[in-house]
Write a protein that holds these residues in place. Sequence first.
Motif: not given
Length: 133
Positions: A10-12, A15-23, A29-34
């Motif tokens: 959730l933090v990544r 915050v988007r402070d680590d580009p690879a982990q943020s992506r 999060l956008t692809g999960a069904e639940l």
Amino acid sequence: MNVAVDTNVLVRAVVRDDPAQSRAAIKLLTGAELIAVATPCLCEFSWVLRKVYGFATRDVAAAIRALMGASNVVLNRPATESGLAILEAGGDFADGVIAYEGRWLGGETFVSFDRKAVSLLRSNGQAASLPTT
């Protein structure tokens, strides 16, 4: 896919402070069904955003409300709303959650040495007191 996320995901995403982990976090999060978000995860999330990243209370509350509003997120809504009430009143999200879950488990009064938490809970109509000697 149904997932239970850790705080760092959730933090990544926020915050988007680590580009690879943020992506990776956003993709998950956008692809999960639940997405199951445990209440302790939200407590950590609130703490990390405020204490580590210096987010304002309103921004932490907005991030939690965004999670609550996502159609694929499941969480303990009453506990989360209790946490938000105390957070937005100037206290700690976790204190509101602890008070809620304590009542849910049968406790009648939230008891703490944290004067601010006791005061805020009382202001929100909840039974709260300081331990007596």
